[in-house]
Design a protein around this motif. Structure first.
Motif, PDB file in Angstrom:
ATOM      1  N   PHE A 155      63.665 125.989  64.659  1.00  0.00           N
ATOM      2  CA  PHE A 155      63.304 124.700  64.073  1.00  0.00           C
ATOM      3  C   PHE A 155      63.929 123.554  64.863  1.00  0.00           C
ATOM      4  N   TYR A 156      65.181 123.733  65.274  1.00  0.00           N
ATOM      5  CA  TYR A 156      65.884 122.702  66.051  1.00  0.00           C
ATOM      6  C   TYR A 156      65.179 122.471  67.387  1.00  0.00           C
ATOM      7  N   GLY A 157      64.717 123.541  68.024  1.00  0.00           N
ATOM      8  CA  GLY A 157      64.006 123.405  69.285  1.00  0.00           C
ATOM      9  C   GLY A 157      62.765 122.548  69.157  1.00  0.00           C
ATOM     10  N   ALA A 158      62.046 122.711  68.030  1.00  0.00           N
ATOM     11  CA  ALA A 158      60.875 121.873  67.786  1.00  0.00           C
ATOM     12  C   ALA A 158      61.287 120.452  67.410  1.00  0.00           C
ATOM     13  N   LEU A 159      62.403 120.340  66.705  1.00  0.00           N
ATOM     14  CA  LEU A 159      62.872 119.044  66.215  1.00  0.00           C
ATOM     15  C   LEU A 159      63.259 118.101  67.346  1.00  0.00           C
ATOM     16  N   ILE A 160      63.909 118.629  68.388  1.00  0.00           N
ATOM     17  CA  ILE A 160      64.403 117.755  69.452  1.00  0.00           C
ATOM     18  C   ILE A 160      63.277 117.233  70.346  1.00  0.00           C
TER      19      ILE A 160
ATOM     20  N   MET B 272      65.742 131.223  70.443  1.00  0.00           N
ATOM     21  CA  MET B 272      64.784 130.644  69.506  1.00  0.00           C
ATOM     22  C   MET B 272      64.632 129.139  69.717  1.00  0.00           C
ATOM     23  N   VAL B 273      65.694 128.475  70.194  1.00  0.00           N
ATOM     24  CA  VAL B 273      65.569 127.058  70.542  1.00  0.00           C
ATOM     25  C   VAL B 273      64.540 126.895  71.660  1.00  0.00           C
ATOM     26  N   VAL B 274      64.603 127.778  72.649  1.00  0.00           N
ATOM     27  CA  VAL B 274      63.631 127.743  73.749  1.00  0.00           C
ATOM     28  C   VAL B 274      62.213 127.889  73.216  1.00  0.00           C
ATOM     29  N   PHE B 275      62.010 128.832  72.302  1.00  0.00           N
ATOM     30  CA  PHE B 275      60.673 129.029  71.723  1.00  0.00           C
ATOM     31  C   PHE B 275      60.207 127.783  70.977  1.00  0.00           C
ATOM     32  N   GLY B 276      61.133 127.165  70.228  1.00  0.00           N
ATOM     33  CA  GLY B 276      60.777 125.958  69.495  1.00  0.00           C
ATOM     34  C   GLY B 276      60.379 124.820  70.416  1.00  0.00           C
TER      35      GLY B 276
ATOM     36  N   GLY C 215      66.550 109.762  69.300  1.00  0.00           N
ATOM     37  CA  GLY C 215      66.802 109.271  67.955  1.00  0.00           C
ATOM     38  C   GLY C 215      67.973 109.993  67.307  1.00  0.00           C
ATOM     39  N   ILE C 216      68.160 109.743  66.035  1.00  0.00           N
ATOM     40  CA  ILE C 216      69.331 110.256  65.332  1.00  0.00           C
ATOM     41  C   ILE C 216      69.090 111.612  64.661  1.00  0.00           C
ATOM     42  N   ILE C 217      67.830 112.022  64.512  1.00  0.00           N
ATOM     43  CA  ILE C 217      67.504 113.247  63.778  1.00  0.00           C
ATOM     44  C   ILE C 217      68.168 114.496  64.365  1.00  0.00           C
ATOM     45  N   PRO C 218      68.142 114.710  65.698  1.00  0.00           N
ATOM     46  CA  PRO C 218      68.818 115.898  66.234  1.00  0.00           C
ATOM     47  C   PRO C 218      70.315 115.924  65.931  1.00  0.00           C
ATOM     48  N   VAL C 219      70.950 114.759  65.969  1.00  0.00           N
ATOM     49  CA  VAL C 219      72.381 114.683  65.651  1.00  0.00           C
ATOM     50  C   VAL C 219      72.611 115.025  64.183  1.00  0.00           C
ATOM     51  N   LEU C 220      71.729 114.547  63.319  1.00  0.00           N
ATOM     52  CA  LEU C 220      71.844 114.865  61.891  1.00  0.00           C
ATOM     53  C   LEU C 220      71.674 116.362  61.649  1.00  0.00           C
ATOM     54  N   ALA C 221      70.824 117.008  62.443  1.00  0.00           N
ATOM     55  CA  ALA C 221      70.641 118.458  62.313  1.00  0.00           C
ATOM     56  C   ALA C 221      71.938 119.192  62.646  1.00  0.00           C
ATOM     57  N   VAL C 222      72.648 118.720  63.675  1.00  0.00           N
ATOM     58  CA  VAL C 222      73.936 119.315  64.034  1.00  0.00           C
ATOM     59  C   VAL C 222      74.959 119.063  62.928  1.00  0.00           C
TER      60      VAL C 222
ATOM     61  N   GLY D 217      61.240 115.239  69.248  1.00  0.00           N
ATOM     62  CA  GLY D 217      61.075 113.855  68.793  1.00  0.00           C
ATOM     63  C   GLY D 217      59.684 113.543  68.280  1.00  0.00           C
ATOM     64  N   VAL D 218      58.989 114.582  67.774  1.00  0.00           N
ATOM     65  CA  VAL D 218      57.638 114.375  67.263  1.00  0.00           C
ATOM     66  C   VAL D 218      57.580 114.829  65.810  1.00  0.00           C
ATOM     67  N   ILE D 219      56.459 114.533  65.158  1.00  0.00           N
ATOM     68  CA  ILE D 219      56.230 115.057  63.813  1.00  0.00           C
ATOM     69  C   ILE D 219      56.051 116.568  63.924  1.00  0.00           C
ATOM     70  N   ILE D 220      56.844 117.316  63.188  1.00  0.00           N
ATOM     71  CA  ILE D 220      56.839 118.771  63.326  1.00  0.00           C
ATOM     72  C   ILE D 220      55.575 119.357  62.696  1.00  0.00           C
ATOM     73  N   PRO D 221      54.805 120.137  63.455  1.00  0.00           N
ATOM     74  CA  PRO D 221      53.594 120.765  62.912  1.00  0.00           C
ATOM     75  C   PRO D 221      53.923 121.753  61.796  1.00  0.00           C
ATOM     76  N   ILE D 222      52.974 121.973  60.911  1.00  0.00           N
ATOM     77  CA  ILE D 222      53.195 122.850  59.757  1.00  0.00           C
ATOM     78  C   ILE D 222      53.498 124.275  60.185  1.00  0.00           C
ATOM     79  N   TYR D 223      52.932 124.722  61.334  1.00  0.00           N
ATOM     80  CA  TYR D 223      53.180 126.103  61.741  1.00  0.00           C
ATOM     81  C   TYR D 223      54.638 126.337  62.122  1.00  0.00           C
ATOM     82  N   VAL D 224      55.361 125.294  62.494  1.00  0.00           N
ATOM     83  CA  VAL D 224      56.789 125.438  62.795  1.00  0.00           C
ATOM     84  C   VAL D 224      57.552 125.822  61.531  1.00  0.00           C
ATOM     85  N   TYR D 225      57.243 125.166  60.406  1.00  0.00           N
ATOM     86  CA  TYR D 225      57.900 125.489  59.141  1.00  0.00           C
ATOM     87  C   TYR D 225      57.591 126.928  58.723  1.00  0.00           C
ATOM     88  N   LEU D 226      56.334 127.329  58.891  1.00  0.00           N
ATOM     89  CA  LEU D 226      55.937 128.678  58.491  1.00  0.00           C
ATOM     90  C   LEU D 226      56.646 129.737  59.330  1.00  0.00           C
ATOM     91  N   ILE D 227      56.722 129.520  60.635  1.00  0.00           N
ATOM     92  CA  ILE D 227      57.396 130.488  61.495  1.00  0.00           C
ATOM     93  C   ILE D 227      58.899 130.505  61.208  1.00  0.00           C
TER      94      ILE D 227
END
Length: 298
Positions: free
Chosen positions: A152-157, A25-29, A108-115, A159-169
């Motif tokens: 979600f993590y795959g999309a998060l790393i 799922m990380v790959v898909f993200g 940035g720091i966001i991926p580390v915060l996700a971990v 480093g962009v603003i996450i599109p709304i469809y990522v949250y929905l999926i």
């Protein structure tokens, strides 16, 4: 309890398939948001992201094993120590790789915060999970959350603003996986009724949340989860997915499977008569959902 049964219980709790699904799922993200970042970062994310989350999922499922021992003081402390060491080492490896990945490619720091968030959830499970009256639901919740958050993590790393469809999926993946896990529990719930041996008592504890919530109420919740998953699947078709045309074909297949499962589930009391076809339908639905996400990435 026999060694064979002990191995079976551990295998069911650790859920190795969850480690693999989470990495996939990380790959898909990553693929779903690849057009928003450079090709170099995409390649790095496809290399580090799945490895990091595979280790996180491994660590996460070991935290559930530790909770099981915390709940049962008569079990060997040595077992808990082994699980903590394996889970802790896996988590530290994931955390270290995440820091290197973020620093090396300026994520940035966001991926580390996700971990760190996953680590915080693991701590809550181990130290406070036993105080929750629905704690027998934790393995299903955690097993459903990890693949969804992997996406979600795959999309998060990226480093962009996450599109709304990522949250929905993300919500679609979580709610469908949770539905399948709970439906699977009904098989054990029905078979454990009237069982008096130690092995049966251990399995009854695994499905205690069904009696606490109420079989009929929980079943209504399952139907609601399926329709919620369908809703979250449909909306992305009207958003800026990389390939809405192919996504449509996968979406149609998922909706048909989930609609059949929801209608059948509405008419049958799973607490009285478990139907294996529900679990099969939902497994097929999950496979079709993964196919749908993959088609949307192309």
């Amino acid at each position: 309890m026999t060694n064979k049964m002990t191995y079976k219980n551990i295998h069911q709790t650790l859920r190795p398939g969850t480690w693999v699904k989470s990495a996939i799922m990380v790959v898909f993200g990553v693929l779903l948001t690849r057009y928003l970042v450079g090709s170099g970062r995409v390649r790095a994310n496809l290399t580090f992201g799945p490895i990091i989350f595979f280790l996180l999922a491994l660590s996460g499922m070991f935290s559930v094993l530790v909770l099981g021992i915390v709940e049962k003081p008569e079990k060997k402390l040595r077992d808990a120590q082994i699980y903590l060491i394996i889970g802790g080492v896996s988590y530290l490896l994931a955390f270290g790789l995440s820091i290197y990945h973020s620093a090396r490619y300026d994520l940035g720091i966001i991926p580390v915060l996700a971990v760190l968030l996953i680590g915080a959830f693991e701590d809550l499970i181990i130290f406070y999970g036993k105080k929750w009256k629905f704690r027998s639901l934790i393995p299903s919740l955690w097993n459903s959350f990890l693949p969804a958050f992997g996406f979600f993590y795959g999309a998060l790393i990226g480093g962009v603003i996450i599109p709304i469809y990522v949250y929905l999926i993300f919500f679609a993946i979580f709610s469908l996986q949770l539905s399948k896990d709970i439906v699977k529990k009904y098989e054990r719930y029905k078979s454990d009724k009237g069982t008096e041996d130690t092995e049966g008592e251990a399995e009854e504890e695994d499905v205690a949340f069904i009696d606490l919530i109420g079989s009929k109420n929980l079943q209504k919740g399952l139907v609601a989860l399926l329709y919620f998953s369908m809703f979250c699947i449909v909306i992305p078709e009207f958003l800026s997915l990389p390939n809405t045309y192919l996504y449509l074909f996968g979406m149609a297949l998922v909706l048909v499977l989930l609609e059949i499962a929801a209608l059948l589930m509405y008419k049958v009391d799973l607490g009285v008569e478990y139907k294996k076809k529900f679990s099969i339908l939902l497994k097929c639905g999950i496979f079709a959902q993964y196919l749908m996400v993959f088609l949307g990435c192309i």
